[in-house]
Design an enzyme around this catalytic site. Structure first.
Site, PDB file in Angstrom:
ATOM      1  N   SER A  56      20.190  25.749  43.828  1.00 30.84           N
ATOM      2  CA  SER A  56      20.421  27.195  43.832  1.00 30.84           C
ATOM      3  C   SER A  56      20.476  27.737  45.261  1.00 30.84           C
ATOM      4  O   SER A  56      19.916  27.169  46.193  1.00 30.84           O
ATOM      5  CB  SER A  56      19.309  27.910  43.066  1.00 30.84           C
ATOM      6  OG  SER A  56      19.263  27.446  41.735  1.00 30.84           O
TER       7      SER A  56
HETATM    8  N1  SAM Z   1      15.546  23.875  40.662  1.00 30.00           N
HETATM    9  C1  SAM Z   1      16.694  23.133  41.103  1.00 30.00           C
HETATM   10  C2  SAM Z   1      16.696  22.854  42.568  1.00 30.00           C
HETATM   11  O1  SAM Z   1      15.815  23.351  43.281  1.00 30.00           O
HETATM   12  O2  SAM Z   1      17.581  22.091  42.995  1.00 30.00           O
HETATM   13  C3  SAM Z   1      17.994  23.807  40.744  1.00 30.00           C
HETATM   14  C4  SAM Z   1      18.362  23.493  39.416  1.00 30.00           C
HETATM   15  S1  SAM Z   1      19.952  23.717  38.751  1.00 30.00           S
HETATM   16  C5  SAM Z   1      20.383  25.375  39.125  1.00 30.00           C
HETATM   17  C6  SAM Z   1      19.401  23.741  37.054  1.00 30.00           C
HETATM   18  C7  SAM Z   1      18.882  22.430  36.558  1.00 30.00           C
HETATM   19  O3  SAM Z   1      18.368  22.611  35.245  1.00 30.00           O
HETATM   20  C8  SAM Z   1      19.932  21.330  36.473  1.00 30.00           C
HETATM   21  O4  SAM Z   1      19.535  20.211  37.205  1.00 30.00           O
HETATM   22  C9  SAM Z   1      19.996  21.036  34.963  1.00 30.00           C
HETATM   23  O5  SAM Z   1      20.286  19.693  34.660  1.00 30.00           O
HETATM   24  C10 SAM Z   1      18.603  21.433  34.524  1.00 30.00           C
HETATM   25  N2  SAM Z   1      18.437  21.713  33.095  1.00 30.00           N
HETATM   26  C11 SAM Z   1      19.276  22.367  32.244  1.00 30.00           C
HETATM   27  N3  SAM Z   1      18.736  22.413  31.021  1.00 30.00           N
HETATM   28  C12 SAM Z   1      17.532  21.776  31.076  1.00 30.00           C
HETATM   29  C13 SAM Z   1      16.490  21.487  30.149  1.00 30.00           C
HETATM   30  N4  SAM Z   1      16.548  21.854  28.856  1.00 30.00           N
HETATM   31  N5  SAM Z   1      15.415  20.827  30.581  1.00 30.00           N
HETATM   32  C14 SAM Z   1      15.301  20.417  31.861  1.00 30.00           C
HETATM   33  N6  SAM Z   1      16.241  20.649  32.789  1.00 30.00           N
HETATM   34  C15 SAM Z   1      17.343  21.328  32.409  1.00 30.00           C
END
Ligand code: SAM
Length: 220
Positions: free
Chosen positions: A65
């Site tokens: 993000s």
């Molecule tokens: N927090 C992260 C960082 O600092 O890089 C950014 C994350 S990205 C915007 C959102 C993440 O949420 C992705 O890696 C995606 O695979 C994960 N995601 C989506 N649905 C999810 C779920 N049900 N459980 C765990 N992770 C999930």
């Protein structure tokens, strides 16, 4: 300090100045952004983009993000739940987890994409951070470690995530972007005497939260 590290530090200071101009004022949050080496959460060919104020692809259709987004969510958390146990949903690159660790929280983080989980877990261990990582569907939370003082959902949820709400401690708060594909409203849900109080903030764009209590992955 080596020359390359000095340059990264200077860029980090500039990033923090940008965050201040955008209205991020919490000293603890700004100090954490100055401390955590964001470039280490990027693939080597993308390191030059690490201190730009933008989201960046990390593979598998996911992103790290934008710094402002991470700072905004972290400020909402710090101002309401300044310490304790925090669950992050969506480990991604591991950067948000590292910021929470730098703030002194006890951090648990879940990622649904196995390759991202493995990569972040290795980096977190190499950096000596105290973040407990798990591969799985974060929409169901992490019952063994509940209740949590804070829950930070870093992907866009279709609605209020009920299992996660049940895993909040009394006075605990969840920071979660809620809304349809393309635009989600940053929402704080705080538990007070068993009742959930909701506060609404500005709109952001997140990748979808996919899972049993999230979006259906066939939709994307
Ligand atoms: N927090 C992260 C960082 O600092 O890089 C950014 C994350 S990205 C915007 C959102 C993440 O949420 C992705 O890696 C995606 O695979 C994960 N995601 C989506 N649905 C999810 C779920 N049900 N459980 C765990 N992770 C999930």
């Amino acid at each position: 300090m080596k020359e390359a590290e000095k340059l990264h530090y200077i860029k980090r200071r500039e990033m923090v100045e940008t965050l201040k101009r955008y209205g991020i004022a919490n000293r603890r949050v700004l100090d954490a952004f100055l401390e955590v080496p964001r470039h280490l959460f990027f693939e080597s060919e993308a390191v030059a983009c690490a201190y730009n104020d933008g989201a960046y692809p990390i593979g598998f259709g996911q992103t790290i993000s934008q710094p402002y987004t991470v700072a905004f969510m972290t400020t909402l958390l710090v101002e309401r739940c300044p310490s304790g146990k925090v669950l992050e949903i969506g480990t991604g690159s591991g950067y948000q987890a590292a910021i929470l660790d730098a703030l002194g929280y006890s951090v648990f983080s879940i990622e649904r994409i196995f390759e991202l989980h493995e990569r972040a877990k290795k980096l977190i261990s190499k950096l000596g951070l105290h973040v407990v990582c798990r591969h799985g569907d974060g929409t169901l939370g992490w019952m063994e470690h509940a209740p949590f003082d804070g829950i930070v959902v870093t992907a866009g949820a279709p609605g209020e995530p009920e299992s996660l709400m049940r895993q909040l401690a009394e006075r605990g708060c969840m920071i979660v972007p809620i809304g349809g594909n393309g635009s989600q409203q940053m929402t704080v849900i705080q538990r007070e005497e068993g009742v959930f109080k909701k506060e609404l903030f500005e709109y952001f764009t997140f990748v979808p939260l996919i899972g049993r209590e999230g979006w259906d992955d066939t939709v994307f």
